[in-house]
Design an enzyme around this catalytic site. Structure first.
Site, PDB file in Angstrom:
ATOM      1  N   ARG A   1       0.846  -1.184   0.000  1.00  0.00           N
ATOM      2  CA  ARG A   1       0.000   0.000   0.000  1.00  0.00           C
ATOM      3  C   ARG A   1       0.893   1.250   0.000  1.00  0.00           C
ATOM      4  O   ARG A   1       2.011   1.229   0.500  1.00  0.00           O
ATOM      5  CB  ARG A   1      -0.899   0.013   1.242  1.00  0.00           C
TER       6      ARG A   1
ATOM      7  N   TYR B   1      -1.676  -3.446  -6.889  1.00  0.00           N
ATOM      8  CA  TYR B   1      -1.377  -4.245  -5.701  1.00  0.00           C
ATOM      9  C   TYR B   1      -2.434  -4.162  -4.601  1.00  0.00           C
ATOM     10  O   TYR B   1      -2.852  -3.057  -4.204  1.00  0.00           O
ATOM     11  CB  TYR B   1      -0.037  -3.796  -5.098  1.00  0.00           C
TER      12      TYR B   1
ATOM     13  N   GLY C   1      -4.293  -3.719  -1.307  1.00  0.00           N
ATOM     14  CA  GLY C   1      -5.175  -2.676  -0.796  1.00  0.00           C
ATOM     15  C   GLY C   1      -5.298  -1.465  -1.710  1.00  0.00           C
ATOM     16  O   GLY C   1      -6.258  -0.705  -1.596  1.00  0.00           O
TER      17      GLY C   1
ATOM     18  N   LYS D   1      -9.742  -2.384   1.677  1.00  0.00           N
ATOM     19  CA  LYS D   1      -9.464  -1.242   2.547  1.00  0.00           C
ATOM     20  C   LYS D   1     -10.219   0.009   2.099  1.00  0.00           C
ATOM     21  O   LYS D   1     -10.712   0.786   2.910  1.00  0.00           O
ATOM     22  CB  LYS D   1      -7.954  -0.969   2.617  1.00  0.00           C
TER      23      LYS D   1
ATOM     24  N   HIS E   1     -10.580  -2.392  11.460  1.00  0.00           N
ATOM     25  CA  HIS E   1      -9.489  -3.238  10.966  1.00  0.00           C
ATOM     26  C   HIS E   1      -9.271  -4.367  11.975  1.00  0.00           C
ATOM     27  O   HIS E   1      -8.280  -4.383  12.704  1.00  0.00           O
ATOM     28  CB  HIS E   1      -8.233  -2.372  10.816  1.00  0.00           C
TER      29      HIS E   1
ATOM     30  N   SER F   1      -1.288  -3.508  10.363  1.00  0.00           N
ATOM     31  CA  SER F   1      -0.939  -4.404   9.267  1.00  0.00           C
ATOM     32  C   SER F   1       0.322  -5.215   9.602  1.00  0.00           C
ATOM     33  O   SER F   1       1.289  -4.670  10.135  1.00  0.00           O
ATOM     34  CB  SER F   1      -0.704  -3.583   7.995  1.00  0.00           C
ATOM     35  N   ALA F   2       0.258  -6.481   9.261  1.00  0.00           N
ATOM     36  CA  ALA F   2       1.370  -7.414   9.506  1.00  0.00           C
ATOM     37  C   ALA F   2       1.753  -7.502  10.978  1.00  0.00           C
ATOM     38  O   ALA F   2       2.917  -7.617  11.333  1.00  0.00           O
ATOM     39  CB  ALA F   2       2.582  -7.073   8.635  1.00  0.00           C
ATOM     40  N   CYS F   3       0.744  -7.445  11.858  1.00  0.00           N
ATOM     41  CA  CYS F   3       0.988  -7.589  13.299  1.00  0.00           C
ATOM     42  C   CYS F   3       0.205  -8.736  13.914  1.00  0.00           C
ATOM     43  O   CYS F   3       0.003  -8.776  15.129  1.00  0.00           O
ATOM     44  CB  CYS F   3       0.680  -6.280  14.016  1.00  0.00           C
ATOM     45  N   GLY F   4      -0.274  -9.674  13.096  1.00  0.00           N
ATOM     46  CA  GLY F   4      -0.779 -10.921  13.668  1.00  0.00           C
ATOM     47  C   GLY F   4      -2.275 -11.175  13.620  1.00  0.00           C
ATOM     48  O   GLY F   4      -2.737 -12.104  14.293  1.00  0.00           O
TER      49      GLY F   4
ATOM     50  N   ASP G   1      -9.373  -9.726   8.877  1.00  0.00           N
ATOM     51  CA  ASP G   1      -8.836  -8.391   8.599  1.00  0.00           C
ATOM     52  C   ASP G   1      -9.818  -7.253   8.890  1.00  0.00           C
ATOM     53  O   ASP G   1      -9.395  -6.191   9.317  1.00  0.00           O
ATOM     54  CB  ASP G   1      -8.393  -8.318   7.128  1.00  0.00           C
TER      55      ASP G   1
ATOM     56  N   ASN H   1       6.466  -8.395   1.985  1.00  0.00           N
ATOM     57  CA  ASN H   1       5.010  -8.200   1.922  1.00  0.00           C
ATOM     58  C   ASN H   1       4.382  -9.072   0.837  1.00  0.00           C
ATOM     59  O   ASN H   1       3.333  -8.749   0.290  1.00  0.00           O
ATOM     60  CB  ASN H   1       4.673  -6.723   1.678  1.00  0.00           C
TER      61      ASN H   1
ATOM     62  N   ARG I   1       2.147 -12.002  -0.588  1.00  0.00           N
ATOM     63  CA  ARG I   1       0.815 -12.314  -0.068  1.00  0.00           C
ATOM     64  C   ARG I   1       0.233 -13.547  -0.736  1.00  0.00           C
ATOM     65  O   ARG I   1       0.581 -13.891  -1.861  1.00  0.00           O
ATOM     66  CB  ARG I   1      -0.132 -11.141  -0.334  1.00  0.00           C
TER      67      ARG I   1
ATOM     68  N   ARG J   1       2.886  -3.854  17.716  1.00  0.00           N
ATOM     69  CA  ARG J   1       4.194  -4.505  17.707  1.00  0.00           C
ATOM     70  C   ARG J   1       5.098  -3.599  18.504  1.00  0.00           C
ATOM     71  O   ARG J   1       5.551  -2.567  18.021  1.00  0.00           O
ATOM     72  CB  ARG J   1       4.631  -4.618  16.250  1.00  0.00           C
TER      73      ARG J   1
ATOM     74  N   ASP K   1       0.173 -20.297  21.347  1.00  0.00           N
ATOM     75  CA  ASP K   1       0.210 -20.009  22.784  1.00  0.00           C
ATOM     76  C   ASP K   1      -0.532 -18.726  23.144  1.00  0.00           C
ATOM     77  O   ASP K   1      -0.779 -18.468  24.325  1.00  0.00           O
ATOM     78  CB  ASP K   1       1.665 -19.965  23.265  1.00  0.00           C
ATOM     79  N   ASN K   2      -0.892 -17.935  22.151  1.00  0.00           N
ATOM     80  CA  ASN K   2      -1.700 -16.739  22.449  1.00  0.00           C
ATOM     81  C   ASN K   2      -3.065 -17.109  23.028  1.00  0.00           C
ATOM     82  O   ASN K   2      -3.725 -16.275  23.644  1.00  0.00           O
ATOM     83  CB  ASN K   2      -1.862 -15.875  21.197  1.00  0.00           C
TER      84      ASN K   2
HETATM   85  P1  GTP Z   1      -2.293  -7.656   7.432  1.00  0.00           P
HETATM   86  O1  GTP Z   1      -2.809  -8.696   6.498  1.00  0.00           O
HETATM   87  O2  GTP Z   1      -1.204  -6.829   6.856  1.00  0.00           O
HETATM   88  O3  GTP Z   1      -3.388  -6.809   8.009  1.00  0.00           O
HETATM   89  O4  GTP Z   1      -1.514  -8.443   8.618  1.00  0.00           O
HETATM   90  P2  GTP Z   1      -1.987  -9.324   9.866  1.00  0.00           P
HETATM   91  O5  GTP Z   1      -2.278  -8.430  11.024  1.00  0.00           O
HETATM   92  O6  GTP Z   1      -3.033 -10.282   9.478  1.00  0.00           O
HETATM   93  O7  GTP Z   1      -0.643 -10.089  10.259  1.00  0.00           O
HETATM   94  P3  GTP Z   1      -0.254 -11.660  10.119  1.00  0.00           P
HETATM   95  O8  GTP Z   1      -1.101 -12.543  10.976  1.00  0.00           O
HETATM   96  O9  GTP Z   1      -0.183 -11.994   8.694  1.00  0.00           O
HETATM   97  O10 GTP Z   1       1.208 -11.643  10.752  1.00  0.00           O
HETATM   98  C1  GTP Z   1       2.236 -10.836  10.264  1.00  0.00           C
HETATM   99  C2  GTP Z   1       3.570 -11.324  10.733  1.00  0.00           C
HETATM  100  O11 GTP Z   1       3.615 -11.381  12.155  1.00  0.00           O
HETATM  101  C3  GTP Z   1       3.906 -12.716  10.226  1.00  0.00           C
HETATM  102  O12 GTP Z   1       5.231 -12.723   9.765  1.00  0.00           O
HETATM  103  C4  GTP Z   1       3.764 -13.593  11.438  1.00  0.00           C
HETATM  104  O13 GTP Z   1       4.652 -14.671  11.408  1.00  0.00           O
HETATM  105  C5  GTP Z   1       4.062 -12.647  12.594  1.00  0.00           C
HETATM  106  N1  GTP Z   1       3.288 -13.031  13.808  1.00  0.00           N
HETATM  107  C6  GTP Z   1       1.959 -13.244  13.867  1.00  0.00           C
HETATM  108  N2  GTP Z   1       1.585 -13.621  15.125  1.00  0.00           N
HETATM  109  C7  GTP Z   1       2.709 -13.614  15.873  1.00  0.00           C
HETATM  110  C8  GTP Z   1       2.982 -13.897  17.243  1.00  0.00           C
HETATM  111  O14 GTP Z   1       2.101 -14.231  18.039  1.00  0.00           O
HETATM  112  N3  GTP Z   1       4.281 -13.765  17.644  1.00  0.00           N
HETATM  113  C9  GTP Z   1       5.267 -13.396  16.788  1.00  0.00           C
HETATM  114  N4  GTP Z   1       6.502 -13.283  17.278  1.00  0.00           N
HETATM  115  N5  GTP Z   1       5.058 -13.137  15.478  1.00  0.00           N
HETATM  116  C10 GTP Z   1       3.793 -13.239  15.031  1.00  0.00           C
HETATM  117  C1  SPV Z   2      -2.915  -4.479   5.246  1.00  0.00           C
HETATM  118  O1  SPV Z   2      -1.943  -3.844   4.807  1.00  0.00           O
HETATM  119  O2  SPV Z   2      -3.455  -4.208   6.347  1.00  0.00           O
HETATM  120  C2  SPV Z   2      -3.456  -5.623   4.484  1.00  0.00           C
HETATM  121  C3  SPV Z   2      -2.979  -5.828   3.114  1.00  0.00           C
HETATM  122  O3  SPV Z   2      -4.316  -6.331   4.980  1.00  0.00           O
HETATM  123  S1  SPV Z   2      -3.757  -4.775   1.978  1.00  0.00           S
HETATM  124  O4  SPV Z   2      -4.857  -5.473   1.350  1.00  0.00           O
HETATM  125  O5  SPV Z   2      -2.748  -4.407   0.981  1.00  0.00           O
HETATM  126  O6  SPV Z   2      -4.270  -3.598   2.661  1.00  0.00           O
HETATM  127 MN    MN Z   3      -4.902  -5.570   7.097  1.00  0.00          MN
END
Ligand code: GTP
Ligand code: SPV
Ligand code: MN
Length: 583
Positions: A70, A198, A200, A207, A227, A249-252, A276, A364, A366, A397, A491-492
């Site tokens: 994005r 690409y 989003g 989004k 979100h 984004s990308a925080c789990g 999401d 990133n 996907r 994060r 473990d979460n």
């Molecule tokens: P978007 O699709 O961008 O919105 O991301 P998302 O929030 O769905 O994140 P996603 O679950 O894809 O995780 C993103 C990254 O964080 C990945 O590389 C995972 O391996 C890592 N991750 C997810 N959960 C955990 C966790 O509990 N601990 C750790 N250390 N890393 C995690």
């Molecule tokens: C994000 O960035 O939060 C995503 C991927 O879920 S995207 O569809 O590109 O927004």
């Molecule tokens: Mn997202």
């Protein structure tokens, strides 16, 4: 196919007159149609077929190398009054924006087909769902929308019935980053996106519609577009709970939504509603219900493996589109964190060696799959009324500061907790990675209006119901010199268990200035290789650091000026004064 709806027909013709495509194609959403698009893209080289034996019906798409995430700096909210977009958004005057876009869109589809995609965000027969139409010149977008939304004939029928839809126009243009814009006109319920193919930026249902435009609609109509993942948790007593969680984004989110219970958690079952986006509505009794407007996942590939996230791993073994991953010597997709395979080609298509430091998949990269691919898909994801939410969880994060979990004192304090989310930036958006930035409710890139008004809207719920979800904050990412302290992933559930018990008034807590913390014995660590010291570290609250954090949050809130709700500033002052009084 075309439509009996005059408004839609006229609009499609108007766009065609400007963009000048060779032909117009109305998508019906059938599987045959999808297969046709795949075949066409295999011919044009937009897609490559992956190893049919090990990854049946899976394809690789390589995006333009300048177009991998994005682009927040090129994303605009165009309201007639700049204040309505707020300091959290880039703003452009709607007239200026339309002029700019009209020039860019002129003849942009000549030599191409224009695809018309009617889609429905949410179960097709739910009154909580909303429809849209995306016009695009990208078959890759059509294929992704097929996997991720309810699109085609049924959506069109609903649009014809309701005579209402969000209008989205997308063109890849010439993929020139200098001519790339993602523009939103909330007052017109329209989206215009050009210059990117690409995620989003281009899959406008996600989004652009389901968050930026929908958050605006939600403000007007008294609901919330967030979100958030939605996860179903069933305990050994067969009681079901629904938790919605907002992480940047990308925080789990995808990982938590597809969690697999750890060893020892016999009888626990976890299923996915959404990974999401969540649309939250309150019923007459004051209960909040959530639907997932999407029907598929556009998930982060790196790190996906059978140990950390087996459900996601299973989901991408067949019928998946991979974007920007690497390739092995036997034409399988490969990414960092994958346990097997011999990678030879990177996401750019270059042959490289597996020396340390070389990266095969873009960080990133996907996968796109239908939600039905998920072995733990919950049928309630299709329920028109959605699912009742017990808890809302915010998180970020944070390698320091934020404890593993804490609970807000009440709803209004919870809104402060959400508004205060800070998180280290990730590869999901273009720009530097690993810098802490404020990302309130994980909505910084996605709120279609002024955050001050958004927080006021959130706060308004406290007087409407006695049955609001409890609000929590989690941080899976706290680090010491050996890396992440908490094992995370499956473990979460140990943390979710405490959250659920708090919702049922079955667990005690320690009252601290920042919120309620679990008693050490209330997080089940049996079978975990984690020391008592590490657990203490995970819950340690450093008073000086927290005071600094609160000060930076105060400064951030000041940017919102007069529109800032006094109630939120009050909540902030309360926390600061309790921190100052603590030892
Ligand atoms: P978007 O699709 O961008 O919105 O991301 P998302 O929030 O769905 O994140 P996603 O679950 O894809 O995780 C993103 C990254 O964080 C990945 O590389 C995972 O391996 C890592 N991750 C997810 N959960 C955990 C966790 O509990 N601990 C750790 N250390 N890393 C995690
Ligand atoms: C994000 O960035 O939060 C995503 C991927 O879920 S995207 O569809 O590109 O927004
Ligand atoms: Mn997202």
């Amino acid at each position: 196919m075309s439509t009996s709806n005059q408004k839609l027909e006229n609009w499609v013709n108007d766009i065609a007159n400007v963009t000048n495509p060779d032909s117009i194609y109305w998508c019906d959403g059938t599987h045959d149609e999808y297969e046709g698009f795949i075949k066409e893209m295999l011919n044009t080289g937009d897609l490559m077929k992956l190893n049919e034996e090990s990854f049946p019906n899976c394809y690789l798409h390589r995006s333009d190398q300048s177009d991998v995430a994005r682009v927040e700096h090129l994303t605009f909210i165009c309201t007639s009054n700049q204040e309505d977009a707020g300091p959290n958004n880039n703003w452009m005057d709607p007239i200026e924006a339309h002029n700019k876009l009209d020039t860019l869109f002129e003849n942009c589809m000549s030599g191409r087909t224009m695809y018309v995609i009617p889609y429905c965000m949410g179960p097709i027969d739910s009154k909580l769902s909303r429809c849209g139409v995306e016009i695009t010149d990208s078959p890759y977008v059509v294929a992704n929308m097929f996997l991720m939304t309810r699109m085609g004939q049924k959506a069109l029928a609903r649009i014809e019935r309701e005579d209402k839809f969000v209008k989205g126009v997308h063109s890849i243009g010439d993929l020139d980053p200098d001519k790339r814009f993602i523009m939103h006109f909330p007052e017109e319920e329209t989206i215009r996106s050009i210059g990117s193919g690409y995620g989003g930026n281009a899959l406008l249902g996600k989004k652009c519609h389901a968050l930026r435009i929908a958050s605006w609609q939600a403000l007007k109509e008294d609901w919330l577009a967030e979100h958030m993942l939605i996860v179903e948790i069933e305990n050994p007593q067969e009681e079901k709970f629904y938790v919605a969680a907002a992480f940047p984004s990308a925080c789990g989110k995808t990982n938590l939504a597809m969690l697999i219970p750890p060893e020892g958690y016999d009888g626990w079952k976890v299923r996915t509603i959404g990974d999401d986006i969540a649309w939250l509505h309150m019923d007459d009794s004051g209960q909040i219900w959530a639907i997932n407007p999407e029907a598929g996942y556009f998930g982060v590939v790196p790190g996906t493996n059978e140990d950390d996230n087996e459900n996601a791993y299973q989901a991408i073994q067949s019928n998946a589109i991979f974007t920007n991953v690497g390739l092995t010597d036997n034409n399988e997709p490969w990414w960092e964190g994958k346990k097997d395979g011999n990678p030879t080609i990177d996401w750019k298509g270059e042959t490289i060696s597996a020396d340390s430091g070389n990266v095969f998949a873009h960080p990133n990269s996907r996968f796109t799959v239908s939600a039905k691919n998920n072995p733990k898909y919950s049928n309630l994801a299709d329920s028109p009324s959605g699912v009742p939410i017990s808890a809302i969880v915010f998180g970020g994060r944070r390698s320091e500061l934020a404890p593993l979990v804490y609970q807000s004192k009440d709803w209004n304090h919870g809104v402060l907790v959400g508004a205060s989310v800070g998180s280290e930036t990730t590869a999901a958006a273009a720009g530097e990675v690993g810098i802490v930035r404020r990302d309130p409710m994980a909505m910084k890139p996605f709120c279609g209006y002024n955050f001050a008004d958004y927080w006021t809207h959130w706060l308004s719920f406290s007087s409407k119901s006695e049955r609001l979800p409890k609000i929590f904050h989690v941080n899976w990412f706290r680090k010491n010199d050996q890396g992440f302290i908490w094992p995370g992933f499956g473990d979460n559930l140990r943390v979710l268990e405490w959250i659920i018990k708090r919702c049922q008034n079955q667990a005690d807590a320690i009252d601290t200035p920042i919120g309620f913390l679990p008693k050490p014995e209330d997080i089940d660590t049996s079978g975990l290789d984690i020391t008592k010291d590490s657990m203490e570290e995970l819950f340690h609250i450093n008073k000086d650091q927290w005071l600094e954090e609160m000060e930076s949050i105060r400064e951030y809130f000041l940017e919102y000026g007069d529109r800032m709700p006094e109630m939120l500033l009050d909540e902030h002052r309360k926390v600061v004064s309790k921190l100052e009084q603590s030892d």
